[in-house]
Enzyme design. Structure first.
Site, PDB file in Angstrom:
ATOM      1  N   ARG A 252      63.866 104.531  49.271  1.00 14.83           N
ATOM      2  CA  ARG A 252      63.210 103.968  48.079  1.00 14.83           C
ATOM      3  C   ARG A 252      64.153 103.929  46.872  1.00 14.83           C
ATOM      4  NH1 ARG A 252      60.833 102.999  51.768  1.00 14.83           N
ATOM      5  NH2 ARG A 252      58.696 103.514  52.339  1.00 14.83           N
TER       6      ARG A 252
ATOM      7  N   SER B  94      51.389 103.389  47.012  1.00 18.11           N
ATOM      8  CA  SER B  94      51.585 104.840  47.083  1.00 18.11           C
ATOM      9  C   SER B  94      52.101 105.365  45.752  1.00 18.11           C
ATOM     10  CB  SER B  94      52.578 105.189  48.189  1.00 18.11           C
ATOM     11  OG  SER B  94      51.981 104.925  49.432  1.00 18.11           O
TER      12      SER B  94
ATOM     13  N   GLU C  16      56.580 107.417  43.313  1.00 19.34           N
ATOM     14  CA  GLU C  16      57.140 106.192  43.890  1.00 19.34           C
ATOM     15  C   GLU C  16      56.932 105.047  42.882  1.00 19.34           C
ATOM     16  OE1 GLU C  16      56.991 105.816  48.102  1.00 19.34           O
ATOM     17  OE2 GLU C  16      56.438 103.707  47.989  1.00 19.34           O
TER      18      GLU C  16
HETATM   19  C1  LIG Z   1      48.711  97.750  47.981  1.00 20.72           C
HETATM   20  C2  LIG Z   1      50.160  98.130  47.854  1.00 20.72           C
HETATM   21  C3  LIG Z   1      50.874  98.515  48.975  1.00 20.72           C
HETATM   22  C4  LIG Z   1      52.225  98.851  48.869  1.00 20.72           C
HETATM   23  N1  LIG Z   1      52.897  99.207  49.992  1.00 20.72           N
HETATM   24  C5  LIG Z   1      54.199  99.529  49.904  1.00 20.72           C
HETATM   25  C6  LIG Z   1      54.927  99.894  51.069  1.00 20.72           C
HETATM   26  O1  LIG Z   1      54.414  99.903  52.180  1.00 20.72           O
HETATM   27  N2  LIG Z   1      56.233 100.217  50.928  1.00 20.72           N
HETATM   28  C7  LIG Z   1      56.853 100.194  49.715  1.00 20.72           C
HETATM   29  O2  LIG Z   1      58.054 100.487  49.662  1.00 20.72           O
HETATM   30  N3  LIG Z   1      56.192  99.857  48.597  1.00 20.72           N
HETATM   31  C8  LIG Z   1      54.890  99.524  48.653  1.00 20.72           C
HETATM   32  N4  LIG Z   1      54.205  99.181  47.524  1.00 20.72           N
HETATM   33  C9  LIG Z   1      54.876  99.210  46.223  1.00 20.72           C
HETATM   34  C10 LIG Z   1      55.389  97.829  45.764  1.00 20.72           C
HETATM   35  O3  LIG Z   1      54.635  96.799  46.309  1.00 20.72           O
HETATM   36  C11 LIG Z   1      56.810  97.602  46.160  1.00 20.72           C
HETATM   37  O4  LIG Z   1      57.608  98.592  45.601  1.00 20.72           O
HETATM   38  C12 LIG Z   1      57.303  96.224  45.720  1.00 20.72           C
HETATM   39  O5  LIG Z   1      58.508  95.985  46.382  1.00 20.72           O
HETATM   40  C13 LIG Z   1      57.497  96.082  44.219  1.00 20.72           C
HETATM   41  O6  LIG Z   1      57.770  94.719  43.930  1.00 20.72           O
HETATM   42  P1  LIG Z   1      57.308  94.051  42.568  1.00 20.72           P
HETATM   43  O7  LIG Z   1      57.897  92.702  42.499  1.00 20.72           O
HETATM   44  O8  LIG Z   1      55.843  94.120  42.400  1.00 20.72           O
HETATM   45  O9  LIG Z   1      58.012  95.007  41.525  1.00 20.72           O
HETATM   46  P2  LIG Z   1      57.479  95.354  40.070  1.00 20.72           P
HETATM   47  O10 LIG Z   1      56.297  96.243  40.181  1.00 20.72           O
HETATM   48  O11 LIG Z   1      57.328  94.123  39.272  1.00 20.72           O
HETATM   49  O12 LIG Z   1      58.707  96.190  39.513  1.00 20.72           O
HETATM   50  C14 LIG Z   1      59.022  97.436  40.082  1.00 20.72           C
HETATM   51  C15 LIG Z   1      60.380  97.887  39.533  1.00 20.72           C
HETATM   52  O13 LIG Z   1      61.369  96.986  39.984  1.00 20.72           O
HETATM   53  C16 LIG Z   1      62.068  96.424  38.889  1.00 20.72           C
HETATM   54  N5  LIG Z   1      62.323  95.011  39.210  1.00 20.72           N
HETATM   55  C17 LIG Z   1      61.439  94.084  39.643  1.00 20.72           C
HETATM   56  N6  LIG Z   1      62.056  92.909  39.831  1.00 20.72           N
HETATM   57  C18 LIG Z   1      63.361  93.103  39.512  1.00 20.72           C
HETATM   58  C19 LIG Z   1      64.517  92.268  39.491  1.00 20.72           C
HETATM   59  N7  LIG Z   1      64.469  90.984  39.850  1.00 20.72           N
HETATM   60  N8  LIG Z   1      65.697  92.809  39.097  1.00 20.72           N
HETATM   61  C20 LIG Z   1      65.777  94.121  38.738  1.00 20.72           C
HETATM   62  N9  LIG Z   1      64.722  94.956  38.731  1.00 20.72           N
HETATM   63  C21 LIG Z   1      63.529  94.454  39.115  1.00 20.72           C
HETATM   64  C22 LIG Z   1      61.158  96.586  37.676  1.00 20.72           C
HETATM   65  O14 LIG Z   1      61.918  96.699  36.498  1.00 20.72           O
HETATM   66  C23 LIG Z   1      60.440  97.880  38.003  1.00 20.72           C
HETATM   67  O15 LIG Z   1      61.232  98.968  37.587  1.00 20.72           O
HETATM   68  C24 LIG Z   1      52.861  98.823  47.606  1.00 20.72           C
HETATM   69  C25 LIG Z   1      52.134  98.436  46.472  1.00 20.72           C
HETATM   70  C26 LIG Z   1      50.798  98.083  46.593  1.00 20.72           C
HETATM   71  C27 LIG Z   1      50.050  97.645  45.370  1.00 20.72           C
END
Ligand SMILES: Cc1cc2nc3c(=O)[nH]c(=O)nc-3n(C[C@H](O)[C@H](O)[C@H](O)COP(=O)(O)OP(=O)(O)OC[C@H]3O[C@@H](n4cnc5c(N)ncnc54)[C@H](O)[C@@H]3O)c2cc1C
Length: 309
Positions: free
Chosen positions: A159, A212, A304
């Protein structure tokens, strides 16, 4: 292009968050560069995000510029595909199915964008986003030059990546190149659907949430005596871990509530928003859970999710 006082809750999967003083959506690299350039006259504080599925925005909002990375292109060639950081993982998987590309099936149902997944090396079902990455392109927030890194240089771990650690707040991920194999379309689709269905069964998707809340805990954090009880719960994904959900459940924390924030009874590592939860309530609940686990197991749970204060 740059707007003012936009409620971040509109862009949060948790439906929580006050206004961003400045706000913009970047649909391509040129727009992103221009927004960053223009913002220099407005504020030194820059926050970029994608799907908002992993960030707890503050109730007070953000006193800087929040930029949603919405770069949506997918370019395929014989060896690889180059994907915009704003492409949703679900959109990428649809592309994989349509083009019979195998390698990312584990990610079925993973919410958020490719950029967010790379930053946190998202993973599930024995896969991690790093596994199929060839190269990551990024933009330096200050110098506004583009950079390319191969997988090694991204320093992926559990992660984590260089973008979450050393380069936090310094670079924006813009494009990610994956190497995938040709496979059987029906098999790829069925594996992806299987993961989506598993998630629907296990996760409280009926409520706004951030997935999570805590990272699973490496087995070496526990004493031998504790492991006698916990061995049965070991999950080898991507190495031996005790699920935080299991620790929370064993600690009797299932259903614990602060205001409208509840540690889900369906999955005890998810905090759900029952309607009008505040970030402060979520933080109080997180503090309470961490204290109880520390007290019971002498282990520090690590978030996380990330925070924007
Ligand atoms: C229902 C649910 C299930 C999930 N299951 C999992 C799972 O199985 N495994 C897992 O690992 N995670 C899981 N997650 C967490 C999450 O979905 C992941 O971490 C996902 O990859 C985050 O992507 P995002 O675009 O929503 O990031 P955001 O929430 O928009 O951002 C998260 C972080 O990433 C940074 N960020 C985003 N985009 C960029 C970019 N282009 N450049 C630099 N930094 C950036 C942001 O600044 C922030 O710090 C889950 C979440 C939910 C709601």
């Amino acid at each position: 292009m740059i707007k003012k006082d936009i409620p971040l809750k509109l862009y949060s999967n948790f439906k929580i968050g006050g206004p961003a003083k400045f706000f913009a959506i970047a649909q391509n690299l040129e727009e992103l560069s221009q927004i960053l350039k223009d913002s220099k006259n407005l504020t030194p504080k820059v926050f970029v995000f994608g799907g908002g599925t992993n960030i707890l925005f503050s109730d007070n909002g953000f006193d800087g510029i929040a930029i949603k990375v919405d770069i949506k292109s997918i370019e395929a060639n014989a060896q690889s595909i180059r994907v915009g950081a704003g492409v949703l993982v679900s959109e990428l998987l649809e592309f994989c199915i349509a083009n019979s590309l195998s390698g990312l099936e584990w990610a079925g149902g993973l919410p958020g964008t490719v950029g967010g997944a790379v930053r946190g090396n998202a993973g599930a079902y024995n896969g991690e986003i790093k596994d199929k990455i060839l190269e990551v392109e990024s933009l330096d927030i200050n110098a506004l030059n583009t950079l390319e890194r191969n997988k090694e240089e991204c320093k992926f771990g559990y992660r984590i990546s260089i973008f979450k650690k050393d380069l936090e707040g310094k670079e924006v991920i813009t494009y990610v190149t994956f190497q995938l194999q040709k496979g059987n379309k029906e098999e790829i689709q069925s594996l992806i659907e299987d993961k989506i269905n598993k998630r629907k069964l296990r996760h409280p998707l009926e409520y706004p949430n951030l997935g999570s809340t805590f990272q699973n805990v490496p087995v070496n954090k526990f004493s031998e005596k504790q492991m006698e009880q916990l061995t049965q719960y070991i999950k080898n994904d991507p190495f031996p871990l005790i699920p935080a959900a299991k620790l929370n459940f064993l600690a009797g924390l299932s259903g614990t509530r602060v205001g409208d924030a509840e540690l889900s009874k369906k999955h005890t590592n998810f905090i759900i928003n029952l309607g009008n939860a505040k970030a402060e309530e979520v933080k109080k609940l997180i503090t309470l859970v961490k204290a109880k686990i520390k007290n019971l197991y002498n282990v520090e749970l690590e978030e996380e999710i990330c925070y924007l204060n």
